[in-house]
Design a protein around this motif. Structure first.
Motif, mmCIF file in Angstrom:
data_model
loop_
_atom_site.group_PDB
_atom_site.id
_atom_site.type_symbol
_atom_site.label_atom_id
_atom_site.label_comp_id
_atom_site.label_asym_id
_atom_site.label_seq_id
_atom_site.Cartn_x
_atom_site.Cartn_y
_atom_site.Cartn_z
ATOM 1 N N MET A 184 1.551 -17.615 15.752
ATOM 2 C CA MET A 184 0.976 -18.423 16.820
ATOM 3 C C MET A 184 0.207 -17.572 17.824
ATOM 4 O O MET A 184 0.002 -17.968 18.971
ATOM 5 C CB MET A 184 2.091 -19.209 17.544
ATOM 6 N N ASN A 185 -0.220 -16.404 17.366
ATOM 7 C CA ASN A 185 -0.991 -15.488 18.210
ATOM 8 C C ASN A 185 -2.390 -15.385 17.622
ATOM 9 O O ASN A 185 -2.549 -14.986 16.456
ATOM 10 C CB ASN A 185 -0.295 -14.121 18.230
ATOM 11 N N ASP A 186 -3.402 -15.750 18.380
ATOM 12 C CA ASP A 186 -4.762 -15.813 17.838
ATOM 13 C C ASP A 186 -5.215 -14.477 17.255
ATOM 14 O O ASP A 186 -5.766 -14.422 16.147
ATOM 15 C CB ASP A 186 -5.746 -16.257 18.923
ATOM 16 N N LEU A 187 -5.005 -13.387 18.006
ATOM 17 C CA LEU A 187 -5.423 -12.077 17.512
ATOM 18 C C LEU A 187 -4.640 -11.669 16.267
ATOM 19 O O LEU A 187 -5.207 -11.169 15.290
ATOM 20 C CB LEU A 187 -5.244 -11.019 18.608
ATOM 21 N N GLU B 153 11.713 -15.436 12.591
ATOM 22 C CA GLU B 153 10.596 -16.377 12.639
ATOM 23 C C GLU B 153 9.987 -16.434 14.038
ATOM 24 O O GLU B 153 8.761 -16.490 14.196
ATOM 25 C CB GLU B 153 11.057 -17.768 12.209
ATOM 26 N N TYR B 154 10.828 -16.376 15.060
ATOM 27 C CA TYR B 154 10.336 -16.384 16.439
ATOM 28 C C TYR B 154 9.450 -15.173 16.697
ATOM 29 O O TYR B 154 8.361 -15.296 17.270
ATOM 30 C CB TYR B 154 11.523 -16.383 17.406
ATOM 31 N N GLU B 155 9.906 -14.005 16.286
ATOM 32 C CA GLU B 155 9.134 -12.783 16.525
ATOM 33 C C GLU B 155 7.818 -12.801 15.750
ATOM 34 O O GLU B 155 6.774 -12.392 16.271
ATOM 35 C CB GLU B 155 9.955 -11.558 16.135
ATOM 36 N N TYR B 156 7.874 -13.250 14.505
ATOM 37 C CA TYR B 156 6.649 -13.323 13.708
ATOM 38 C C TYR B 156 5.638 -14.256 14.381
ATOM 39 O O TYR B 156 4.442 -13.929 14.471
ATOM 40 C CB TYR B 156 6.952 -13.807 12.297
ATOM 41 N N ASN B 157 6.089 -15.393 14.843
ATOM 42 C CA ASN B 157 5.171 -16.338 15.491
ATOM 43 C C ASN B 157 4.596 -15.767 16.786
ATOM 44 O O ASN B 157 3.437 -16.024 17.127
ATOM 45 C CB ASN B 157 5.890 -17.655 15.777
ATOM 46 N N THR C 16 -6.063 -11.204 12.455
ATOM 47 C CA THR C 16 -5.925 -9.910 11.780
ATOM 48 C C THR C 16 -5.246 -10.064 10.434
ATOM 49 O O THR C 16 -5.635 -9.435 9.449
ATOM 50 C CB THR C 16 -5.125 -8.928 12.668
ATOM 51 N N ARG C 17 -4.226 -10.919 10.382
ATOM 52 C CA ARG C 17 -3.576 -11.132 9.083
ATOM 53 C C ARG C 17 -4.528 -11.851 8.112
ATOM 54 O O ARG C 17 -4.538 -11.563 6.910
ATOM 55 C CB ARG C 17 -2.291 -11.948 9.234
ATOM 56 N N LYS C 18 -5.328 -12.747 8.627
ATOM 57 C CA LYS C 18 -6.288 -13.440 7.772
ATOM 58 C C LYS C 18 -7.276 -12.443 7.160
ATOM 59 O O LYS C 18 -7.608 -12.529 5.972
ATOM 60 C CB LYS C 18 -7.036 -14.495 8.601
ATOM 61 N N ILE C 19 -7.740 -11.481 7.968
ATOM 62 C CA ILE C 19 -8.635 -10.437 7.455
ATOM 63 C C ILE C 19 -7.923 -9.622 6.376
ATOM 64 O O ILE C 19 -8.493 -9.331 5.313
ATOM 65 C CB ILE C 19 -9.101 -9.508 8.598
ATOM 66 N N THR C 20 -6.659 -9.256 6.645
ATOM 67 C CA THR C 20 -5.909 -8.440 5.684
ATOM 68 C C THR C 20 -5.714 -9.169 4.368
ATOM 69 O O THR C 20 -5.882 -8.595 3.292
ATOM 70 C CB THR C 20 -4.544 -8.049 6.285
ATOM 71 N N ASN C 21 -5.360 -10.450 4.438
ATOM 72 C CA ASN C 21 -5.196 -11.234 3.208
ATOM 73 C C ASN C 21 -6.498 -11.301 2.420
ATOM 74 O O ASN C 21 -6.502 -11.240 1.179
ATOM 75 C CB ASN C 21 -4.717 -12.645 3.543
ATOM 76 N N HIS C 22 -7.613 -11.421 3.142
ATOM 77 C CA HIS C 22 -8.917 -11.450 2.491
ATOM 78 C C HIS C 22 -9.202 -10.111 1.794
ATOM 79 O O HIS C 22 -9.692 -10.090 0.652
ATOM 80 C CB HIS C 22 -9.998 -11.748 3.529
ATOM 81 N N GLN C 23 -8.901 -9.007 2.475
ATOM 82 C CA GLN C 23 -9.097 -7.692 1.870
ATOM 83 C C GLN C 23 -8.277 -7.561 0.587
ATOM 84 O O GLN C 23 -8.772 -7.076 -0.434
ATOM 85 C CB GLN C 23 -8.674 -6.589 2.851
ATOM 86 N N VAL C 24 -7.021 -7.961 0.655
ATOM 87 C CA VAL C 24 -6.132 -7.852 -0.501
ATOM 88 C C VAL C 24 -6.655 -8.691 -1.663
ATOM 89 O O VAL C 24 -6.678 -8.240 -2.821
ATOM 90 C CB VAL C 24 -4.695 -8.262 -0.114
ATOM 91 N N ASP C 25 -7.072 -9.916 -1.379
ATOM 92 C CA ASP C 25 -7.610 -10.787 -2.435
ATOM 93 C C ASP C 25 -8.841 -10.161 -3.090
ATOM 94 O O ASP C 25 -8.983 -10.173 -4.320
ATOM 95 C CB ASP C 25 -7.974 -12.157 -1.857
ATOM 96 N N LYS C 26 -9.727 -9.616 -2.268
ATOM 97 C CA LYS C 26 -10.946 -8.999 -2.786
ATOM 98 C C LYS C 26 -10.622 -7.774 -3.651
ATOM 99 O O LYS C 26 -11.219 -7.559 -4.716
ATOM 100 C CB LYS C 26 -11.859 -8.583 -1.633
ATOM 101 N N LEU C 27 -9.702 -6.958 -3.191
ATOM 102 C CA LEU C 27 -9.351 -5.745 -3.927
ATOM 103 C C LEU C 27 -8.610 -6.082 -5.218
ATOM 104 O O LEU C 27 -8.799 -5.410 -6.238
ATOM 105 C CB LEU C 27 -8.503 -4.818 -3.045
ATOM 106 N N ASN C 28 -7.783 -7.112 -5.193
ATOM 107 C CA ASN C 28 -7.109 -7.526 -6.425
ATOM 108 C C ASN C 28 -8.112 -8.013 -7.464
ATOM 109 O O ASN C 28 -7.956 -7.761 -8.673
ATOM 110 C CB ASN C 28 -6.084 -8.617 -6.120
ATOM 111 N N ASP D 81 1.645 -3.613 4.661
ATOM 112 C CA ASP D 81 2.692 -2.841 5.340
ATOM 113 C C ASP D 81 2.283 -2.507 6.765
ATOM 114 O O ASP D 81 3.042 -2.728 7.725
ATOM 115 C CB ASP D 81 2.950 -1.513 4.598
ATOM 116 N N TYR D 82 1.100 -1.924 6.900
ATOM 117 C CA TYR D 82 0.662 -1.466 8.221
ATOM 118 C C TYR D 82 0.387 -2.628 9.163
ATOM 119 O O TYR D 82 0.660 -2.542 10.367
ATOM 120 C CB TYR D 82 -0.567 -0.562 8.083
ATOM 121 N N LEU D 83 -0.141 -3.724 8.641
ATOM 122 C CA LEU D 83 -0.348 -4.909 9.473
ATOM 123 C C LEU D 83 0.981 -5.386 10.055
ATOM 124 O O LEU D 83 1.104 -5.603 11.267
ATOM 125 C CB LEU D 83 -0.980 -6.033 8.647
ATOM 126 N N LEU D 84 1.981 -5.542 9.210
ATOM 127 C CA LEU D 84 3.236 -6.139 9.642
ATOM 128 C C LEU D 84 4.048 -5.201 10.534
ATOM 129 O O LEU D 84 4.561 -5.617 11.578
ATOM 130 C CB LEU D 84 4.054 -6.563 8.421
#
Length: 532
Positions: A238-241, A229-233, A245-257, A284-287
């Protein structure tokens, strides 16, 4: 499966503790020697297991359990543990230790000799050739190996130790009952298959079994002070960039689904599932890239681009994109064989009926049956021929590469990864051939993903180019979506589908150009080290 909050919390605490122990092993192996040659076979294999274990646990923590990359981690961990169990029962000789290390130079030469245009840009071919020649001399003069035996070492996926024959044989002899069936099933799932049978509950059961194996192997390792959890944050939560980036990826996934649902509604059932299979690697690539496991981005490249190849096939062939009955039958038969079940002649006759429906003048039943059982049996044509997976992917790469950056890529000339945000001036940039790069990464991925030990002997570029692959994956998928858009436009002109599907995909493609650009700027920034 985890049914309530208490079970989920207990599971997280358990995998976080395991993650910390794997971090300890990962850090120790990465810190061994300037030549990156771990001191023993045992160390290299433990490092291999730890790398894939960290990636698997990260996926479990973030519920990324439907992707081919997640399944690949399970397969690779099982291979590594089978080798490790074998090593625990054997007394490894100095000769075996030396041959194990020399094997990496044979692998290295076999990959990079095919790409001479990258000499003195991505690697030094003179050094690679010299290491290869020196390794052969040692094997021949010191250990009396023949050229035939050396060729066998180059082709071996398992470490060249004693009488190791295959991973399946090792798993059968050294791991608990039932693990071989898991391994063979996962091995089917990391290549194109009938994606419609994806079962998240089954995937979780397979993952939990793998976690139990890892806990036994690393039971006595001292945990790292920094947890999951510390590393993820640090890099996303807790990292703006990272968060953006994850928010963009989630949006892409939702749109493609949502696009998958639309595609399925107009009768292209398998095409919809193929798009879905190519969507999950975005996560996968994001994480892996964000959390510093760039070597994992390379190891997963082979399975990722194979699925992109098959998506392209499904876009271009209505039969594949629709019911795709042949891959349905092929996956069913392979699954039955993998779990030791009996495949009746009736099962093959069902497949043959699908085949004759597609190719009325196809080959006789016995010829079909013999060829259909191969890895790519689902590609069988009217002459009874099946496609080579590697050749098909390489042809796809040749066709798609000119559509991305005019088939070229800017490259730093043999620069070691720079972990600082400074000292980036005066770096020489040259343009390299994108098609050759993608093929080379496929070859690297093939060798690095198996438990031969090469993962920890590979060139630095094989580890750190994973960030570039994350961007290239998205660009290839974007080209395929544009190809799909042209197909949908034609169907609309024929009044076979509603215009809203065409408009939806067109709008997403236009929006996705900015998504890829914004994510690429983050992915390709200088990296920070894993041990935060």
């Amino acid at each position: 499966m985890l049914e309530n909050v208490d079970e989920k919390e207990h599971f997280f605490m358990m995998i976080d503790d395991l993650y910390r122990r794997l971090k300890t092993v990962d850090k120790e192996v990465l810190g061994m020697g300037s030549e990156k040659l771990p001191s023993s076979i045992n160390t290299a294999i433990l490092g291999y297991i730890a790398s894939f274990g960290l990636s698997l646990i990260k996926d479990l923590y973030l519920n990324n359990t439907r992707s081919s990359g997640f399944l690949l981690s399970i397969r690779c961990i099982i291979e590594g543990i089978a080798i490790q169990m074998y090593l625990e029962k054997k007394s490894i000789t100095p000769e075996q230790e030396e041959i194990f290390k020399l094997q990496s130079y044979l692998f290295e030469w076999d990959i990079y000799r095919r790409y001479p245009s990258f000499d003195d840009v991505l690697f030094d071919l003179n050094t690679i050739n010299a290491n290869y020649i020196k390794s052969k001399e040692v094997l021949i003069k010191k250990y009396q190996y023949t050229s035939k035996q050396i060729d066998k070492i180059k082709r071996s996926k398992v470490p060249y130790i004693d009488n190791m024959k295959s991973f399946e044989d090792l798993i059968k002899r050294h791991l608990p009952s039932g693990i071989l069936e898991i391994y063979k099933t996962i091995s089917l799932y990391v290549h194109p298959y009938n994606y419609r049978i994806n079962d998240p509950k089954l995937f979780m059961i397979l993952a939990e079994t793998t976690i139990n194996l890892l806990n036994k192997i690393f039971d006595n390792v001292t945990p790292s002070s920094k947890g999951l959890e510390y590393e993820y944050n640090m890099v996303i939560g807790m990292n703006d960039l990272g968060y953006h980036t994850r928010k963009i990826t989630n949006h892409q996934v939702d749109k493609l689904n949502k696009l998958c649902g639309m595609i399925d509604s107009i009768g292209y059932n398998f095409l919809a599932y193929s798009i879905e299979a190519c969507t999950s690697p975005l996560i996968d690539y994001l994480l892996d890239t964000s959390m510093g496991y760039t070597e994992q981005s390379t190891t997963k490249w082979k399975t990722a681009i194979e699925n992109l190849w098959y998506l392209n096939e499904c876009i271009g062939d209505d039969d594949l994109g629709n019911k795709n009955e042949l891959i349905y039958a092929h996956t069913y038969i392979k699954q039955r064989l993998n779990v030791g079940g009996e495949v009746l002649d009736d099962d093959f006759m069902v497949a043959y009926d699908f085949y004759i429906k597609k190719y009325s003048n196809g080959v006789p039943y016995e010829v079909f049956k013999k060829n259909f059982i191969g890895t790519t049996g689902y590609t069988i044509n009217e002459f009874g021929e099946t496609k080579s997976l590697k050749k098909s992917v390489f042809t796809f790469i040749d066709e798609i590469s000119p559509k991305i950056n005019d088939g070229q890529l800017d490259c730093n000339v043999r620069e070691e990864p720079d972990f600082n945000f400074t000292n980036n001036e005066n770096i020489e940039i040259v343009k390299i051939n994108l098609s050759d790069l993608l093929k080379m990464k496929y070859d690297e991925s093939q060798v690095m993903s198996h438990a031969s030990g090469y993962l920890y002997y590979s060139l630095s570029g094989a580890w750190y180019d994973g960030t570039q692959l994350a961007v290239l994956y998205e660009e290839i998928l974007q080209v395929l979506l544009e190809t799909l858009l042209n197909k949908l436009k034609e169907l609309y002109r024929m009044k076979l589908i509603p215009k809203k599907i065409v408009n939806y995909l067109r709008n997403f493609i236009n929006e996705n150009k900015d998504n890829i650009k914004n994510k690429g700027q983050v992915y390709l920034m200088p990296k920070i080290k894993k041990d935060y």
